[in-house]
Design a protein around this motif. Structure first.
Motif, mmCIF file in Angstrom:
data_model
loop_
_atom_site.group_PDB
_atom_site.id
_atom_site.type_symbol
_atom_site.label_atom_id
_atom_site.label_comp_id
_atom_site.label_asym_id
_atom_site.label_seq_id
_atom_site.Cartn_x
_atom_site.Cartn_y
_atom_site.Cartn_z
ATOM 1 N N LEU A 1 39.128 -1.929 0.575
ATOM 2 C CA LEU A 1 38.687 -0.546 0.849
ATOM 3 C C LEU A 1 37.703 -0.095 -0.239
ATOM 4 O O LEU A 1 37.811 1.002 -0.770
ATOM 5 N N ASP A 2 36.776 -0.997 -0.565
ATOM 6 C CA ASP A 2 35.804 -0.722 -1.617
ATOM 7 C C ASP A 2 34.391 -1.050 -1.121
ATOM 8 O O ASP A 2 33.572 -1.604 -1.854
ATOM 9 N N TYR A 3 34.139 -0.700 0.132
ATOM 10 C CA TYR A 3 32.864 -1.056 0.771
ATOM 11 C C TYR A 3 31.665 -0.330 0.162
ATOM 12 O O TYR A 3 30.529 -0.721 0.388
ATOM 13 N N THR A 4 31.921 0.751 -0.590
ATOM 14 C CA THR A 4 30.806 1.442 -1.228
ATOM 15 C C THR A 4 30.291 0.639 -2.423
ATOM 16 O O THR A 4 29.107 0.685 -2.747
ATOM 17 N N ALA A 5 31.201 -0.102 -3.068
ATOM 18 C CA ALA A 5 30.795 -0.932 -4.212
ATOM 19 C C ALA A 5 29.995 -2.130 -3.726
ATOM 20 O O ALA A 5 28.933 -2.459 -4.272
ATOM 21 N N THR A 6 30.498 -2.768 -2.714
ATOM 22 C CA THR A 6 29.762 -3.863 -2.066
ATOM 23 C C THR A 6 30.509 -4.245 -0.792
ATOM 24 O O THR A 6 31.650 -3.836 -0.584
ATOM 25 N N THR A 7 29.835 -5.044 0.015
ATOM 26 C CA THR A 7 30.442 -5.445 1.290
ATOM 27 C C THR A 7 30.516 -6.970 1.359
ATOM 28 O O THR A 7 29.724 -7.652 0.703
ATOM 29 N N PRO A 8 31.454 -7.496 2.152
ATOM 30 C CA PRO A 8 31.437 -8.949 2.365
ATOM 31 C C PRO A 8 30.220 -9.321 3.208
ATOM 32 O O PRO A 8 29.654 -8.463 3.888
ATOM 33 N N HIS B 1 23.285 -5.613 -0.244
ATOM 34 C CA HIS B 1 24.712 -5.958 -0.378
ATOM 35 C C HIS B 1 25.638 -4.806 0.003
ATOM 36 O O HIS B 1 26.855 -4.962 0.020
ATOM 37 N N LYS B 2 25.058 -3.642 0.333
ATOM 38 C CA LYS B 2 25.892 -2.539 0.830
ATOM 39 C C LYS B 2 25.967 -2.570 2.358
ATOM 40 O O LYS B 2 26.661 -1.783 2.968
ATOM 41 N N ILE B 3 25.167 -3.460 2.959
ATOM 42 C CA ILE B 3 25.157 -3.538 4.426
ATOM 43 C C ILE B 3 25.466 -4.967 4.897
ATOM 44 O O ILE B 3 24.850 -5.469 5.816
ATOM 45 N N TYR B 4 26.401 -5.606 4.207
ATOM 46 C CA TYR B 4 26.899 -6.925 4.593
ATOM 47 C C TYR B 4 25.827 -8.009 4.430
ATOM 48 O O TYR B 4 25.801 -8.997 5.158
ATOM 49 N N GLY B 5 24.952 -7.788 3.444
ATOM 50 C CA GLY B 5 23.900 -8.761 3.154
ATOM 51 C C GLY B 5 24.067 -9.349 1.768
ATOM 52 O O GLY B 5 25.102 -9.176 1.106
ATOM 53 N N LEU B 6 23.011 -10.018 1.330
ATOM 54 C CA LEU B 6 23.056 -10.748 0.054
ATOM 55 C C LEU B 6 22.923 -9.828 -1.143
ATOM 56 O O LEU B 6 22.216 -8.817 -1.090
ATOM 57 N N THR C 1 20.057 -9.009 8.519
ATOM 58 C CA THR C 1 21.125 -8.186 7.923
ATOM 59 C C THR C 1 21.001 -6.742 8.399
ATOM 60 O O THR C 1 21.965 -6.107 8.814
ATOM 61 N N MET C 2 19.763 -6.255 8.347
ATOM 62 C CA MET C 2 19.527 -4.855 8.704
ATOM 63 C C MET C 2 19.740 -4.637 10.205
ATOM 64 O O MET C 2 20.341 -3.642 10.615
ATOM 65 N N ARG C 3 19.267 -5.577 11.001
ATOM 66 C CA ARG C 3 19.447 -5.432 12.455
ATOM 67 C C ARG C 3 20.934 -5.348 12.789
ATOM 68 O O ARG C 3 21.373 -4.482 13.544
ATOM 69 N N LEU C 4 21.734 -6.241 12.181
ATOM 70 C CA LEU C 4 23.174 -6.240 12.453
ATOM 71 C C LEU C 4 23.832 -4.944 11.963
ATOM 72 O O LEU C 4 24.716 -4.402 12.616
ATOM 73 N N ALA C 5 23.370 -4.460 10.808
ATOM 74 C CA ALA C 5 23.972 -3.232 10.246
ATOM 75 C C ALA C 5 23.647 -2.011 11.109
ATOM 76 O O ALA C 5 24.443 -1.073 11.197
ATOM 77 N N SER D 1 36.786 3.458 0.149
ATOM 78 C CA SER D 1 35.647 3.458 1.078
ATOM 79 C C SER D 1 35.921 2.563 2.267
ATOM 80 O O SER D 1 36.488 1.483 2.153
ATOM 81 N N LEU D 2 35.530 3.098 3.410
ATOM 82 C CA LEU D 2 35.873 2.509 4.697
ATOM 83 C C LEU D 2 34.700 1.775 5.319
ATOM 84 O O LEU D 2 33.550 1.931 4.900
ATOM 85 N N SER D 3 35.027 1.008 6.347
ATOM 86 C CA SER D 3 34.020 0.270 7.107
ATOM 87 C C SER D 3 34.474 0.266 8.554
ATOM 88 O O SER D 3 35.678 0.479 8.830
ATOM 89 N N ALA D 4 33.553 -0.014 9.440
ATOM 90 C CA ALA D 4 33.956 -0.163 10.844
ATOM 91 C C ALA D 4 34.855 -1.395 10.990
ATOM 92 O O ALA D 4 35.539 -1.558 12.001
ATOM 93 N N LEU D 5 34.886 -2.242 9.970
ATOM 94 C CA LEU D 5 35.758 -3.422 9.993
ATOM 95 C C LEU D 5 37.208 -3.055 9.669
ATOM 96 O O LEU D 5 38.122 -3.834 9.908
ATOM 97 N N THR D 6 37.411 -1.876 9.069
ATOM 98 C CA THR D 6 38.759 -1.457 8.683
ATOM 99 C C THR D 6 39.616 -1.241 9.936
ATOM 100 O O THR D 6 39.133 -0.676 10.917
ATOM 101 N N SER D 7 40.865 -1.686 9.873
ATOM 102 C CA SER D 7 41.735 -1.508 11.050
ATOM 103 C C SER D 7 42.785 -0.424 10.781
ATOM 104 O O SER D 7 43.088 -0.110 9.628
ATOM 105 N N GLN D 8 43.333 0.066 11.879
ATOM 106 C CA GLN D 8 44.397 1.069 11.794
ATOM 107 C C GLN D 8 45.579 0.532 10.988
ATOM 108 O O GLN D 8 46.168 1.225 10.163
#
Ligand SMILES: Cc1ncc(COP(=O)(O)O)c(C=O)c1O
Length: 379
Positions: free
Chosen positions: A4-11, A200-205, A248-252, A351-358
């Motif tokens: 839950l730290d997607y603001t710091a960086t994303t996978p 790297h904040k949008i699931y990129g390098l 990366t950007m297109r996917l984000a 910090s949340l992501s659309a990947l986060t689950s209930q």
């Protein structure tokens, strides 16, 4: 693991990893070489630049590849400061900027003799637009203000900032740090001169970013000695990294509104559950806040200890911006919002992501309750 730290960086998005690893051994030629291999990589990098320009609705040569947003912020601020020094040496920013903006302005002030005005925010993170209006002068060459605050998540009104600046001094350039907005909320670059983004904040390098700079705005390059990036950033291009950024950007940006809706709902749910616990204060404003960030205080608990306790459940959150975690003080943003020190010094950023689950949220809430029960209050 619950991240839950997607603001710091994303996978990394697996699609990005796939393309990157596939091309890693193939695309090594220097895009500035005139042979066939060089021309091929150059053509792919040009294609990526065009795709990015299209997605941002700007021109091809308004997209400059950088090593990330810290560099883009430095390039924009120092570049404009040095370019327009003969017009004036006054710059406006806010008190709550990311350190790569705040410290850059500070450096311009201390080392290069610029005058910086720092605009305040209120206790809801609302920028003082009247102060901004009053601060703009004939010699104001730049206003640099972030869109979404990375520590607390409040959203600055870019359209109102633009209106005020343009009316007061049409020659003043406007730079917006959009690192926490890209791929999260809709953005509009039509009225601004410069904007910074980070992959790297949008699931990129990591080590990949963009400075968008309109052709009507000139900058002095920070790195001289080569023709790369339209003579504005010398050095052999990080070609493959720049190529995968388009993907990366297109996917984000894909299904942006669906992702936003999902995160809004999760944010609501999390807020409602957290607030049920005594001693929990949410610092992110309910209205005008990014749904992706919840800055919350567990009053009386040391945030570092709390974060490490959550680690035992394999839950990962932050104490504050990753660029200033080594400092022990309360976050500058919370301080500027005049949050009571007893509350501000207990703050944690989720910090949340659309990947986060209930299910992840429920596990997190249980772990928080357990932690509050098990940990001794420290002050
Ligand atoms: C608002 C903001 N600006 C700039 C940066 C710096 O980005 P980068 O890590 O790409 O240098 C960050 C990263 O934390 C950020 O959140």
């Amino acid at each position: 693991m619950i991240y839950l730290d997607y603001t710091a960086t994303t996978p990394l998005n697996p699609e990005v990893t796939k393309t990157y690893t596939k091309l890693l051994n193939e695309l090594f030629a220097n895009p500035d070489s005139i042979h066939k291999l060089g021309l091929e990589t150059e053509s792919l990098m040009n294609k990526s630049r065009q795709l990015i320009a299209d997605m941002l609705h700007v021109k091809y040569d308004e997209v400059l590849f950088t090593s990330g947003a810290s560099e883009a912020n430095n390039m924009a601020i120092k570049g404009v400061a040095f370019q327009y020094a003969n017009r004036g040496k006054h710059i406006i920013t806010s008190t709550c900027e990311h350190s790569s903006v705040y410290e850059t302005c500070h450096q311009l002030e201390k080392v290069f003799g610029y005058e910086i005005t720092y605009i305040n925010v209120d206790s809801y993170g609302k920028l003082d637009l009247e102060q901004l209006n009053q601060a703009i002068r004939k010699d104001t060459i730049l206003v640099s203000i972030m869109h979404i605050n990375n520590e607390v998540g409040f959203i600055n009104p870019v359209d109102q900032i633009v209106k005020i600046v343009r009316e007061k001094n049409p020659l003043t350039k406007i730079h917006i740090d959009m690192v926490q907005s890209l791929g999260k909320v809709p953005i509009d670059l039509s009225q601004i001169d410069l904007a910074s983004f980070s992959a790297h904040k949008i699931y990129g390098l990591k080590g990949s970013g963009i400075l968008m700079k309109k052709n009507s705005c000139q900058i002095v390059p920070l790195i001289s000695g080569g023709q790369q990036e339209f003579n504005l950033r010398a050095g052999t291009s990080n070609v493959l990294t720049n190529i995968v950024l388009a993907k990366t950007m297109r996917l984000a940006l894909e299904n942006l509104n669906d992702k936003l809706m999902k995160v809004k709902q999760m944010n609501h749910y999390l807020r409602e559950r957290l607030i049920l616990n005594e001693g929990v204060v949410i610092n992110t404003p309910l209205t005008n806040g990014s749904p992706y960030i919840i800055n919350v205080s567990f009053v009386g608990y040391k945030p570092e200890v709390f974060v490490h306790e959550l680690e035992k459940y394999e839950i990962y959150v932050s104490t504050r911006s990753a660029c200033s975690t080594k400092s022990n003080q309360m976050s500058r943003t919370l301080e500027m919002m005049k949050v009571d020190p007893a509350i501000g010094s207990s703050a944690i950023r989720i910090s949340l992501s659309a990947l986060t689950s209930q299910q992840e949220l429920d596990t997190f809430i249980n772990a928080v309750q357990e932690t509050m029960k098990n940990l001794k209050k420290q002050r």
